[in-house]
Design a protein around this motif. Structure first.
Motif, PDB file in Angstrom:
ATOM      1  N   PRO A 144      -5.910   4.173   2.572  1.00  0.00           N
ATOM      2  CA  PRO A 144      -5.453   3.729   3.893  1.00  0.00           C
ATOM      3  C   PRO A 144      -6.426   4.151   4.983  1.00  0.00           C
ATOM      4  N   GLU A 148      -3.897   3.166   9.830  1.00  0.00           N
ATOM      5  CA  GLU A 148      -2.689   3.083   9.020  1.00  0.00           C
ATOM      6  C   GLU A 148      -2.027   4.449   8.887  1.00  0.00           C
ATOM      7  N   ILE A 149      -2.846   5.478   8.694  1.00  0.00           N
ATOM      8  CA  ILE A 149      -2.290   6.838   8.589  1.00  0.00           C
ATOM      9  C   ILE A 149      -1.610   7.231   9.889  1.00  0.00           C
ATOM     10  N   ARG A 151      -0.342   5.219  12.138  1.00  0.00           N
ATOM     11  CA  ARG A 151       0.866   4.410  12.315  1.00  0.00           C
ATOM     12  C   ARG A 151       2.025   4.964  11.491  1.00  0.00           C
ATOM     13  N   LYS A 152       1.743   5.341  10.220  1.00  0.00           N
ATOM     14  CA  LYS A 152       2.800   5.901   9.371  1.00  0.00           C
ATOM     15  C   LYS A 152       3.265   7.253   9.914  1.00  0.00           C
ATOM     16  N   ALA A 153       2.328   8.050  10.436  1.00  0.00           N
ATOM     17  CA  ALA A 153       2.722   9.335  11.007  1.00  0.00           C
ATOM     18  C   ALA A 153       3.623   9.130  12.228  1.00  0.00           C
ATOM     19  N   ILE A 155       5.594   6.573  12.709  1.00  0.00           N
ATOM     20  CA  ILE A 155       6.901   6.125  12.221  1.00  0.00           C
ATOM     21  C   ILE A 155       7.714   7.305  11.717  1.00  0.00           C
ATOM     22  N   ARG A 156       7.051   8.206  10.957  1.00  0.00           N
ATOM     23  CA  ARG A 156       7.766   9.373  10.452  1.00  0.00           C
ATOM     24  C   ARG A 156       8.240  10.262  11.600  1.00  0.00           C
ATOM     25  N   GLU A 157       7.390  10.427  12.619  1.00  0.00           N
ATOM     26  CA  GLU A 157       7.778  11.249  13.764  1.00  0.00           C
ATOM     27  C   GLU A 157       8.976  10.627  14.503  1.00  0.00           C
ATOM     28  N   GLN A 159      11.247   8.658  13.178  1.00  0.00           N
ATOM     29  CA  GLN A 159      12.427   8.842  12.338  1.00  0.00           C
ATOM     30  C   GLN A 159      12.927  10.277  12.403  1.00  0.00           C
TER      31      GLN A 159
END
Length: 594
Positions: A144, A148-149, A151-153, A155-157, A159
């Motif tokens: 990734p 991308e990393i 963006r996923k971080a 999203i996790r934050e 959530q």
């Protein structure tokens, strides 16, 4: 067939002939073979050998074997399916037929050809053919990107933030609920103080509580739950002492002598003693858990500082500790196993269960022995006296504490295993390694298919499959091959000589015609000539020829026969069928020379 043609379709006349005979006559007309000879026809499911004398087939000298081109194709399909089981669905009968016609050949000497492939010589490599099946490489997942990393971080934050907000809302709701319950209990106690002693039972009948002590106990629990929900710090020993003093104030009847209390007050005193003992036990257990947690945190801090100072040394020490604790746990398991399996004689060589008893367990065994053998030989009266029951209670204490209680070594082993997993990604616990080894011996692991697995190599199968035409016993058919069939047909004819003194066997061997689709396999002519030469006398003239078109010459010969003007004389008409019957039809035979 005649019944179907005459009675169902109304055919006026019919002529029956043999395909090999039509092919031989057609090739004879074109000068390929002589009038005297043998027609060898390896067909689809059967193989025939028909001798010809003066241009006419002698059917009493013919022979047949139940093997043909179908068996060659099916044998090739079976061999490839066994060699490549994960591609068995690709080996259809039609594809096996194409592979047979494109790549199979007849070896001049089967044994030497097989030895050539067995030794793996260069000639065998040159004769090997490869068939590449369509193969699509599996998609490789690219690492990734930074976007991308990120963006996923994010999203996790997001959530996590949502979960924290939900948890905070739930905690505030819980705090409000506990506060309301606490206020209601305090208000109930204030009202209870204003009620006279005799009216307390009637006052509490509608509240759901039986006594003041039950209300105070519930108040204490609600207070503790409220402190836990607020996240307030844990109480220190001084606070525990204050709580003990408060307990003394809440339970005023504990220190009052029994002779100064009424029967009702004695009941309340026993209830207060029980509640006070229960609360003190809970406080002690809670304090012990706090001390253990503090000790665990202190040990983790020391180990973390040690790891940061020298990671290699720390990892080596952890591995040594893990090995020592694992050996102790395994030793205990062996002791338990040996002890449970030994029955007086310790044949396993280990220490039995009877040799590792604790002092309390040995005392119990002594008491059991005393109760069993020191009571006299008369009537068994154990349990009739009060001291017998005291002995029974004593024997029941501390029953197998070492087996039922928690094992410190196992807990330490789990802690070391968890710690090693955190600091060493390559670490595998010995229990998992043993189970993995056992599973690998029971069921092999399948690797993913590569491009080489989609390459079908056809080597020894090229000449092994058509070899069954000469050796049908390779597929379990105990019959003769093509070359021996020619010798059988020659021996079935009576010996006779022509005007020049040449025997019929010599004339037949000098004109052997191969017809049928299997004759298209390369090497058939040379192998057949070699096989017939081995069964004929030395110096005999052997000539093997192939039909001009082994597949269609039978049809062309029948077409030429039907085009002749005398063809209708050889037909079996509908009138003959009704007048002469089926028995005459069985003896019917056409003349191939018109």
């Amino acid at each position: 067939m005649a019944e179907l043609l005459f009675e169902t379709y109304g055919v006026p006349s019919v002529a029956f002939g043999v395909d090999a005979a039509f092919s031989y006559k057609y090739n004879q007309l074109h000068g390929v073979c002589k009038k005297d000879g043998i027609a060898l026809c390896p067909g689809f499911t059967t193989t025939h050998a028909i001798p010809f004398v003066d241009g006419e087939p002698i059917f009493r000298g013919s022979c047949r074997t139940n093997i043909g081109g179908y068996h060659v194709t099916d044998y090739l399909k079976q061999l490839l399916s066994l060699k490549y089981p994960y591609h068995s669905s690709r080996f259809t009968w039609e594809k096996a037929e194409d592979l047979k016609m494109e790549h199979c050949y007849i070896a001049p000497d089967y044994a030497s050809e097989a030895r050539l492939f067995q030794e793996g010589k260069k000639e065998a490599e040159e004769k090997t053919r490869c068939w590449q099946l369509p193969w699509v490489p599996p998609p490789t997942e690219a690492p990734p990107s930074e976007e991308e990393i990120a963006r996923k971080a994010a999203i996790r934050e997001k959530q996590g933030q949502r979960l924290r907000e939900m948890a905070e809302t739930k905690r505030l709701s819980r705090i409000n609920e506990l506060k309301n319950q606490l206020h209601s209990l305090q208000f109930l106690l204030k009202q209870l103080d204003q009620v006279e002693e005799d009216d307390i039972p009637s006052f509490l009948s509608d509240t759901g509580y039986a006594s003041r002590q039950e209300i105070e106990s519930t108040l204490l629990k609600v207070t503790q739950s409220l402190q836990k929900a607020r996240g307030e710090p844990k109480n220190d020993p001084t606070e525990n002492e204050d709580k003990t003093d408060s307990f003394t104030e809440k339970f005023p009847l504990i220190n009052v002598p029994d002779d100064m209390l009424t029967p009702e007050q004695l009941k309340d005193k026993r209830r207060q003693v029980f509640l006070k003992t229960t609360m003190e036990g809970r406080l002690r257990a809670k304090q012990k858990r706090n001390e253990e947690e503090l000790e665990r945190e202190r040990r983790n801090q020391l180990e973390e500082a040690k790891r940061r100072g020298n990671p290699e040394l720390y990892l080596e020490e952890m591995r040594v500790q893990y090995k020592e604790v694992f050996e102790r746990v395994e030793q205990k398991k062996r002791l338990k196993t040996n002890g449970s399996n030994t029955n007086g004689n310790n044949k396993s060589g280990g220490v039995g269960r009877g040799e590792r008893l604790s002092a309390a367990q040995r005392e119990r065994m002594r008491l059991l022995t005393t109760a069993a053998f020191d009571r006299g030989k008369g009537e068994d009266t154990f349990g009739a006296r009060d001291e017998d029951w005291q002995l029974y209670k004593l024997m029941s204490k501390d029953n197998d504490d070492d087996d039922e209680g928690p094992d410190a070594d196992e807990a330490e082993l789990a802690r070391l295993s968890y710690r090693l997993r955190e600091i060493d990604p390559t670490f595998v616990p010995k229990e998992e390694a043993d189970s993995t080894t056992q599973a690998s011996t029971e069921a092999p692991r399948f690797r993913p298919l590569t491009e080489e697995d989609f390459k079908i190599v056809i080597g020894v199968e090229r000449f092994r499959c058509p070899e069954i035409l000469f050796h049908p016993n390779l597929v379990g058919i105990e019959q003769v091959g093509l070359d021996e069939m020619a010798g059988v047909s020659i021996r079935r004819l009576p010996p006779r000589h022509d005007e020049e003194g040449e025997g019929i066997d010599e004339r037949l061997a000098s004109s052997v015609l191969m017809t049928g689709g299997s004759c298209l396999i390369p090497g058939m002519k040379e192998r057949l000539e070699t096989g017939i030469r081995m069964i004929r006398p030395c110096g005999s003239q052997i000539q093997v020829v192939r039909a001009m078109d082994p597949v269609l010459d039978a049809w062309r010969g029948a077409s030429a026969y039907a085009s002749d003007l005398n063809f209708l004389r050889q037909c079996f008409s509908k009138t003959d069928y009704y007048e002469k019957g089926e028995d005459w039809l069985r003896r019917y035979q056409i003349r191939y020379s018109l």
